[in-house]
Motif scaffolding. Structure first.
Motif, PDB file in Angstrom:
ATOM      1  N   ARG A 180       0.834  -1.205   0.000  1.00 40.05           N
ATOM      2  CA  ARG A 180       0.000   0.000   0.000  1.00 40.05           C
ATOM      3  C   ARG A 180       0.868   1.254   0.000  1.00 40.05           C
ATOM      4  NH1 ARG A 180      -1.779   3.731   3.465  1.00 40.05           N
ATOM      5  NH2 ARG A 180      -3.848   4.645   3.103  1.00 40.05           N
ATOM      6  N   ARG A 181       1.928   1.265   0.792  1.00 41.23           N
ATOM      7  CA  ARG A 181       2.818   2.425   0.828  1.00 41.23           C
ATOM      8  C   ARG A 181       3.489   2.646  -0.523  1.00 41.23           C
ATOM      9  NH1 ARG A 181       6.034   1.988   6.664  1.00 41.23           N
ATOM     10  NH2 ARG A 181       4.200   2.342   8.002  1.00 41.23           N
ATOM     11  N   GLN A 182       3.923   1.552  -1.148  1.00 36.36           N
ATOM     12  CA  GLN A 182       4.549   1.688  -2.464  1.00 36.36           C
ATOM     13  C   GLN A 182       3.562   2.217  -3.492  1.00 36.36           C
ATOM     14  OE1 GLN A 182       6.024  -2.286  -3.117  1.00 36.36           O
ATOM     15  NE2 GLN A 182       7.983  -1.879  -2.090  1.00 36.36           N
ATOM     16  N   LEU A 183       2.304   1.755  -3.409  1.00 36.36           N
ATOM     17  CA  LEU A 183       1.282   2.239  -4.335  1.00 36.36           C
ATOM     18  C   LEU A 183       1.028   3.730  -4.123  1.00 36.36           C
ATOM     19  CD1 LEU A 183      -0.868   1.750  -6.487  1.00 36.36           C
ATOM     20  CD2 LEU A 183      -2.453   1.088  -4.655  1.00 36.36           C
ATOM     21  N   VAL A 184       0.916   4.129  -2.854  1.00 38.76           N
ATOM     22  CA  VAL A 184       0.695   5.550  -2.562  1.00 38.76           C
ATOM     23  C   VAL A 184       1.878   6.389  -3.050  1.00 38.76           C
ATOM     24  CG1 VAL A 184       0.457   7.237  -0.708  1.00 38.76           C
ATOM     25  CG2 VAL A 184      -0.861   5.114  -0.626  1.00 38.76           C
TER      26      VAL A 184
END
Length: 382
Positions: free
Chosen positions: A148-152
């Motif tokens: 999720r952090r990488q996507l954000v």
């Protein structure tokens, strides 16, 4: 920036405190199984669990070291089970998969050892499976948070690049607009100034001119200077960054106004023949009409610069569906008369205008001894 960093630090501290408290609660619940054992054994277990939980405050800087300590202690201390799961979760967020895999494997081994040292009330195999599922859940949740952090971060970077590209497009559009205004200023002011130069030159080289001729030439110079200031003010007005919604753009030159250019040149003493055969000229596309107007204006200006006193022939013809053609012919300069200096930007600007309008432009000397400027602009049917 400092306020943002302070806010991030406060948020991280709050998360760490909540994680440590939750780990302690889980450790106490697991250590409660030792309530029937010697009190000193339970105290040691809780002490080891407390050390493991407090070590979680360093998980951001040393995630692997904290995880190894917490997992190893969880093998012999029930109070460290919560810290072990939290540390494994933290490693899954901050490290690559190989490191996460061997930390998870170490957690599985610690679970089996813990179940062997402290046999539960349920079958050993079921307890080992439940403990293994807990480790796997910690690893899975950590990888999910990482994804999720990488996507954000990727979406944020895309938004930043899109904004940067938009700013670059705006800057390019502004540069293009400034170049267009520079060409517009050249076309308008060069035409006016060449007229003034012709009349001023007539006064300079005609000392025996009558009072009536001097008065008429002075009137033309005054009128031309005034018109040049009006044109300059109109063009400079376009440089403003913003235009009100109810503010209209200055009127653009049309094909029907070509006669005014011819009359101005004739008034300056030029011999201009003009042929205009455009059907429904008032309905011509704005870009085509404006470009034809500038071509004729530039052609007359160049004629005064490079072949003063020579006859000039201007022919404009066309209709919807066939396009509009313009031809300007003049004899090549014979070296007589003083030429008006120029920067050579007029033809370059015409090429850009004609290309932008989807037309063609040709110019240069011909074998007939004439200089020819010829262009064709499209006129699509409705």
């Amino acid at each position: 920036m400092r306020a943002r960093l302070a806010s991030v630090r406060r948020r991280d501290l709050a998360v760490d405190v909540c994680l440590v408290v939750a780990s302690m609660v889980v450790g106490v619940l697991f250590a409660w199984q030792l309530r029937g054992v010697v009190d000193s054994h339970m105290a040691v277990d809780l002490a080891l669990g407390g050390v493991s939980c407090l070590a979680l405050f360093a998980r951001r800087r040393f995630p692997v070291a904290v995880a190894v300590v917490a997992v190893v202690l969880s093998a012999v201390a029930l109070g460290a089970v919560g810290a072990s799961l939290a540390a494994t979760f933290s490693v899954a967020i901050r490290r690559q998969w190989p490191t996460v895999a061997w930390i998870g494997a170490l957690g599985l081994v610690a679970t089996l050892v813990n179940e062997w040292l402290y046999p539960p009330d349920i079958p050993w195999a079921a307890a080992a499976l439940i403990g293994s599922m807990g480790t796997a859940l910690a690893v899975g949740c950590g990888r999910l948070v990482l994804a999720r952090r990488q996507l954000v971060a990727e979406l944020t970077e895309r938004a930043r690049r899109a904004e940067a590209d938009q700013q670059e497009r705006l800057l390019a559009a502004r540069r293009q607009e400034r170049m267009s205004l520079a060409h517009e200023m050249h076309d308008v002011l060069a035409h006016r100034m060449s007229l003034l130069s012709v009349h001023a030159g007539a006064l300079e080289f005609s000392p025996g001119a009558s009072q009536e001729e001097i008065t008429r030439a002075a009137g033309v110079i005054r009128s031309g200077a005034h018109q040049m200031l009006v044109d300059l003010r109109a063009i400079i007005g376009l440089l403003r960054e913003e235009r009100a919604d109810d503010e209209t753009a200055p009127p653009q030159p049309a094909l029907t106004e070509l006669g005014y250019l011819i009359d101005e040149s004739r008034a300056a003493g030029a011999r201009v023949s003009f042929s205009f055969q455009v059907v429904d000229a008032e309905d011509a596309p704005t870009m085509t009409a404006r470009t034809i107007y500038r071509i004729v204006q530039e052609g007359l200006t160049n004629a005064r610069k490079h072949a003063p006193g020579q006859p000039v022939a201007v022919a404009v013809s066309g209709q919807a569906g066939r396009g509009v053609s313009v031809e300007i012919h003049q004899p090549l300069a014979d070296g007589q008369g003083a030429e008006i200096p120029g920067a050579g930007l007029g033809i370059i600007g015409l090429f850009e205008r004609v290309t932008l309008a989807g037309g063609r432009l040709e110019h240069g000397p011909r074998r007939t001894g004439e200089y020819e400027l010829r262009a064709w602009l499209p006129w699509e049917t409705a």
